[in-house]
Motif scaffolding. Structure first.
Motif, PDB file in Angstrom:
ATOM      1  N   ARG A 134      -0.440  -2.683  10.102  1.00  0.00           N
ATOM      2  CA  ARG A 134      -0.096  -1.768   9.011  1.00  0.00           C
ATOM      3  C   ARG A 134       0.301  -0.392   9.533  1.00  0.00           C
ATOM      4  O   ARG A 134       1.338   0.157   9.140  1.00  0.00           O
ATOM      5  CB  ARG A 134      -1.290  -1.650   8.060  1.00  0.00           C
ATOM      6  N   HIS A 136       1.415   0.586  12.372  1.00  0.00           N
ATOM      7  CA  HIS A 136       2.632   0.642  13.172  1.00  0.00           C
ATOM      8  C   HIS A 136       3.810  -0.117  12.553  1.00  0.00           C
ATOM      9  O   HIS A 136       4.805  -0.371  13.245  1.00  0.00           O
ATOM     10  CB  HIS A 136       2.345   0.132  14.586  1.00  0.00           C
ATOM     11  N   ASP A 137       3.681  -0.467  11.295  1.00  0.00           N
ATOM     12  CA  ASP A 137       4.785  -1.118  10.567  1.00  0.00           C
ATOM     13  C   ASP A 137       5.332  -2.340  11.300  1.00  0.00           C
ATOM     14  O   ASP A 137       6.545  -2.553  11.381  1.00  0.00           O
ATOM     15  CB  ASP A 137       5.929  -0.113  10.320  1.00  0.00           C
ATOM     16  N   LEU A 138       4.408  -3.151  11.814  1.00  0.00           N
ATOM     17  CA  LEU A 138       4.837  -4.340  12.549  1.00  0.00           C
ATOM     18  C   LEU A 138       5.294  -5.455  11.622  1.00  0.00           C
ATOM     19  O   LEU A 138       6.069  -6.326  12.022  1.00  0.00           O
ATOM     20  CB  LEU A 138       3.705  -4.838  13.453  1.00  0.00           C
ATOM     21  N   PRO A 140       6.185  -5.950   7.124  1.00  0.00           N
ATOM     22  CA  PRO A 140       6.356  -5.182   5.882  1.00  0.00           C
ATOM     23  C   PRO A 140       5.063  -5.113   5.065  1.00  0.00           C
ATOM     24  O   PRO A 140       4.203  -5.995   5.156  1.00  0.00           O
ATOM     25  CB  PRO A 140       7.428  -5.982   5.126  1.00  0.00           C
ATOM     26  N   LYS A 141       4.937  -4.084   4.248  1.00  0.00           N
ATOM     27  CA  LYS A 141       3.763  -3.920   3.390  1.00  0.00           C
ATOM     28  C   LYS A 141       3.569  -5.123   2.484  1.00  0.00           C
ATOM     29  O   LYS A 141       2.434  -5.544   2.224  1.00  0.00           O
ATOM     30  CB  LYS A 141       3.890  -2.650   2.549  1.00  0.00           C
ATOM     31  N   TRP A 144       1.505  -7.606   4.785  1.00  0.00           N
ATOM     32  CA  TRP A 144       0.119  -7.314   5.147  1.00  0.00           C
ATOM     33  C   TRP A 144      -0.760  -7.041   3.928  1.00  0.00           C
ATOM     34  O   TRP A 144      -1.973  -7.290   3.948  1.00  0.00           O
ATOM     35  CB  TRP A 144       0.006  -6.180   6.166  1.00  0.00           C
ATOM     36  N   SER A 145      -0.183  -6.557   2.832  1.00  0.00           N
ATOM     37  CA  SER A 145      -0.991  -6.248   1.649  1.00  0.00           C
ATOM     38  C   SER A 145      -1.573  -7.503   1.003  1.00  0.00           C
ATOM     39  O   SER A 145      -2.570  -7.431   0.283  1.00  0.00           O
ATOM     40  CB  SER A 145      -0.160  -5.473   0.629  1.00  0.00           C
ATOM     41  N   GLU A 207      -3.853   7.673   9.532  1.00  0.00           N
ATOM     42  CA  GLU A 207      -3.317   6.380   9.082  1.00  0.00           C
ATOM     43  C   GLU A 207      -4.341   5.257   9.288  1.00  0.00           C
ATOM     44  O   GLU A 207      -4.504   4.378   8.424  1.00  0.00           O
ATOM     45  CB  GLU A 207      -2.024   6.051   9.828  1.00  0.00           C
TER      46      GLU A 207
END
Length: 278
Positions: A134, A136-138, A140-141, A144-145, A207
């Motif tokens: 999350r 490091h934006d590996l 998309p949201k 992972w959400s 973060e």
């Protein structure tokens, strides 16, 4: 003090880490004040783990999460040392391999969950996939959400199979982390732990805090609770975790299994073997 009640994240909470004192040390005044309880807890853990191993009706999964230098390795060294390695294992989860990336995020986790009679410690865990991923934006949201619910379902399934789950978030302040980084620099025996990534990750402290709070609030459940362990004092971290583990094992009412042979017949064989030797 019942540290399970004090440190647990109650299901449905809206916890904020800023409201927790990372230097909290309960009723203990010092390390010397706590050491007797730590030894008592470790002794209980060793005795109870032997029963768990023999009975093979329960399993224990211990999850350790925390920012760099929070003390995950320290817990493995100083708390788990009383348990027999024949039935206790530590597994760390780092960056996924290329093969692991081709599967769902829990694919690499499930083979290392404990079988009945085992204690498994995850030094970092499946929660990395709602933390570093999350921050490091590996992914998309929208990906992972959805993982919080999947994790809860996964842990619920483990619990239904007699796996007791204890999850410990080791909480330290940025100032304490920097002190520990300094000790690593000054102590040759700790320099192998140094990584330039440690300092890069400090830039994402806020973060990570937001990600940890969501992890704790969304995934502390009746069957798999999170405990926030104030860890600025390493000695309190150790005694708190050891107490929670020992109390949890005690509540399982573990019993060594009954013999599977006729003891009197075996006793006769023993005496005969002894006489033959003489």
């Amino acid at each position: 003090m019942d540290l399970r009640k004090k440190l647990i994240v109650k299901p449905g909470s809206s916890l904020k880490l800023k409201d927790i004192d990372a230097s909290f040390h309960g009723n203990y005044k010092s390390k010397e004040d706590a050491i007797k309880d730590l030894e008592k807890n470790r002794n209980s853990m060793g005795e109870l783990q032997q029963k768990l191993y023999g009975e093979k009706k329960h399993a224990l999964l211990i999850v350790l999460q925390g920012i760099d230098a929070a003390g995950k390795d320290g817990v493995c060294w100083h708390v788990m040392q009383s348990m027999n390695p024949q039935g206790t294992f530590v597994k760390g989860f780092k960056q996924p391999t290329e093969i692991e990336k081709r599967h769902d995020f829990l694919w690499r986790i499930h083979p290392f969950t404990p079988g009945l009679g085992q204690v498994i410690v995850f030094n970092r865990s499946h929660y990395e996939d709602v933390l570093v991923v999350r921050v490091h934006d590996l992914v998309p949201k929208e990906v992972w959400s959805k993982r919080y619910e999947l994790i809860n379902d996964f842990e619920k399934m483990l619990s239904a199979n007699n796996v007791t789950i204890l999850k410990f978030f080791l909480y330290i302040t940025p100032e304490e982390q920097l002190k520990r980084f300094r000790k690593r620099l000054d102590d040759p025996s700790r320099q192998w732990k140094i990584s330039d990534a440690d300092y890069k990750e400090r830039a994402f402290w806020d973060e990570y805090t937001a990600a940890y709070e969501d992890m704790l609030n969304k995934c502390s459940t009746e069957q798999a609770p999170w405990y926030v362990i104030p860890s600025n004092h390493k000695w309190f971290r150790n005694v708190a975790i050891s107490q929670i583990i020992a109390d949890t094992l005690t509540d399982m009412h573990l019993q060594l299994p009954a013999p599977t042979v006729d003891i009197e017949e075996i006793r006769k064989l023993y005496h005969k073997a002894k006489q033959d030797k003489e």
